[in-house]
Design an enzyme around this catalytic site. Sequence first.
Site, PDB file in Angstrom:
ATOM      1  N   GLU A 232      43.114 -47.937 -18.965  1.00  0.00           N
ATOM      2  CA  GLU A 232      43.674 -46.588 -18.992  1.00  0.00           C
ATOM      3  C   GLU A 232      42.664 -45.499 -19.335  1.00  0.00           C
ATOM      4  O   GLU A 232      41.708 -45.732 -20.063  1.00  0.00           O
ATOM      5  CB  GLU A 232      44.803 -46.500 -20.040  1.00  0.00           C
TER       6      GLU A 232
ATOM      7  N   HIS B 199      51.512 -52.056 -21.527  1.00  0.00           N
ATOM      8  CA  HIS B 199      51.360 -52.103 -20.067  1.00  0.00           C
ATOM      9  C   HIS B 199      50.713 -53.423 -19.694  1.00  0.00           C
ATOM     10  O   HIS B 199      49.705 -53.815 -20.283  1.00  0.00           O
ATOM     11  CB  HIS B 199      50.530 -50.917 -19.572  1.00  0.00           C
TER      12      HIS B 199
ATOM     13  N   SER C 135      55.772 -52.193 -17.684  1.00  0.00           N
ATOM     14  CA  SER C 135      55.493 -51.132 -18.644  1.00  0.00           C
ATOM     15  C   SER C 135      56.690 -50.950 -19.547  1.00  0.00           C
ATOM     16  O   SER C 135      57.838 -51.043 -19.086  1.00  0.00           O
ATOM     17  CB  SER C 135      55.252 -49.800 -17.912  1.00  0.00           C
TER      18      SER C 135
ATOM     19  N   GLU D  50      43.648 -51.890 -11.227  1.00  0.00           N
ATOM     20  CA  GLU D  50      42.866 -51.514 -12.411  1.00  0.00           C
ATOM     21  C   GLU D  50      43.819 -51.143 -13.533  1.00  0.00           C
ATOM     22  O   GLU D  50      44.400 -50.063 -13.543  1.00  0.00           O
ATOM     23  CB  GLU D  50      41.961 -50.338 -12.060  1.00  0.00           C
TER      24      GLU D  50
ATOM     25  N   SER E 181      51.542 -45.949 -16.154  1.00  0.00           N
ATOM     26  CA  SER E 181      51.536 -45.850 -17.618  1.00  0.00           C
ATOM     27  C   SER E 181      52.536 -44.839 -18.203  1.00  0.00           C
ATOM     28  O   SER E 181      53.665 -44.808 -17.742  1.00  0.00           O
ATOM     29  CB  SER E 181      50.113 -45.669 -18.140  1.00  0.00           C
TER      30      SER E 181
ATOM     31  N   CYS F  42      46.657 -45.334 -15.705  1.00  0.00           N
ATOM     32  CA  CYS F  42      45.780 -46.428 -15.277  1.00  0.00           C
ATOM     33  C   CYS F  42      45.509 -46.316 -13.773  1.00  0.00           C
ATOM     34  O   CYS F  42      45.693 -45.263 -13.181  1.00  0.00           O
ATOM     35  CB  CYS F  42      46.421 -47.762 -15.642  1.00  0.00           C
TER      36      CYS F  42
END
Lengths: 309, 309
Positions: B7, B220, B207, B4, B57, B71
């Site tokens: 964020e 990201h 990232s 997933e 993140s 996230c």
Amino acid sequence: MFFEGSEKKIEVILADSSQKLRSFGQPFWADIVACANAEILSSVSNEFCDAYLLSESSLFVWDDRFVMLTCGTTTLADAVMSFIESVGEEAIGFASYQRKNEYLSHLQSSSFQDDLKKIRQTIAGNAYRIGHLDSHHHYMFSTKKPFIAPAADTTNELLMYHINGDAADYLRGMNQSAQGIRELLQLAELFPDFIVDDFLFEPFGYSINGIKGQEYFTIHITPQEKSSYVSLETNVNLSEHPVDIYARLLSSLNPGSWDVIGFNSAKNTDGFPAHLCLGSCSLATEQGYEVNFSHYQQLCHEVLIPEYL
Amino acid sequence: MFFEGSEKKIEVILADSSQKLRSFGQPFWADIVACANAEILSSVSNEFCDAYLLSESSLFVWDDRFVMLTCGTTTLADAVMSFIESVGEEAIGFASYQRKNEYLSHLQSSSFQDDLKKIRQTIAGNAYRIGHLDSHHHYMFSTKKPFIAPAADTTNELLMYHINGDAADYLRGMNQSAQGIRELLQLAELFPDFIVDDFLFEPFGYSINGIKGQEYFTIHITPQEKSSYVSLETNVNLSEHPVDIYARLLSSLNPGSWDVIGFNSAKNTDGFPAHLCLGSCSLATEQGYEVNFSHYQQLCHEVLIPEYL
């Protein structure tokens, strides 16, 4: 005031005619329905079919098959399991389990993946998702058994979101009636000579089942402004029907977006409001079902209103 | 292989200068980050800001404010609670908590409503959702305290879904490198003279944090084909920037759909690929932030491929 209108659906066709599903009787079906955390409210019957209106959607039982749709947070996969246990896996000729994407999937007691895991413990089958996860999408499971669907075995689903205008206002209002809704949607004209059974929920929400010979239709209305959803499902052959059912419903309910799912049903957007097709998907199953999914949105740019929480 | 990417985000501005957030030191921030179930991987600093790259993140800390994005299935609301407990509710001048809609919200450990309930036990504020529940949408909470945002306090968020083409293939491939990604996205040109700190995850995912004076950016990348997501956030003033950052990223990553969220940032679609704006929403907060949200999709009709499960 939130209610999850989108449905889970099971269809089962028996392998042979040694058992007749209608002869199982209402108490049997009431138990199956109870496994999904729903209950039977009323029913109508004709020569071929018993149509049950449920506290959450509908159940249609013919001698050789049944179709059950349940909305809200019902647990339809449990009803599926209970039915298969009752009749035995070998009695199943074909089964499909379908689930529409929910507005609030995190409030459901299971995901489609959970349901799939459960169902596959008893019966083998293929499963797939059509449509992106971040937009409208639908899940389907169907058994792998050697079943060939007749080409005339058609199903049509129209799923409407964010209804707007006079009809939507009426459906959210205090002065609605079952008769008023039937007239609003011109159901006598869309489905002439169908026997119908309907129910108006409190404070709002409406369900109707209709049957005529081997044909059926069912409409479920969740009018709540922030998460409105209206579904139609029918096995009527739309291309031979005298009235353009989809166009009429889209015109009266004026949804911001809608999905069409057809099984052995030609795509036809005649009479649709000005729209964008945001995505579509076709799939031919081993059993001979040609499945079409299309996700539409009205052409006008939508200025959204923040929803205060 | 599902991850997933979307964020959750917290931004906090202190009420006065009696405390300096940078002086709290890395162990303090590591504890805050741990409350969200993330950890600090590395950091870079300049005169104004400490920028931490997290396992999920990023965190940027200035003396008077911090911004943290996480996230996956991180529990950022818990980090928010821990921070407020540490400094005291009265030390908060302004706080906002934001959450993007997830691909698979049912896998999250909390809903936005759950987070909201938790946060409101400690600090009062308004919350709202922008965008329909059945499409891209974003949740925001912001405190009610008497804070006035400077007009130059701008934030720009570009959230890209379903990336396609050569760049997407590279990001999903086996031969990528951090330097290769920086060059692919032309980051030295988009953000000239920024000090950067980046990390390439295994088997993929990337990232990067960048800082230059008071400015920051963070990107990201979750490239997984079925649920790809790339986010950019920056406080760079886009209208005065020599390069059109959004247009460049949209051109190289070629997402099927994308959202733009701006705080005190003028809408500008120059250089966007041919697109539809499926919905947009504006909101003026009491603190003086003009928030704009727009959800875009590429103009071409998308033929979807069934996803076998």
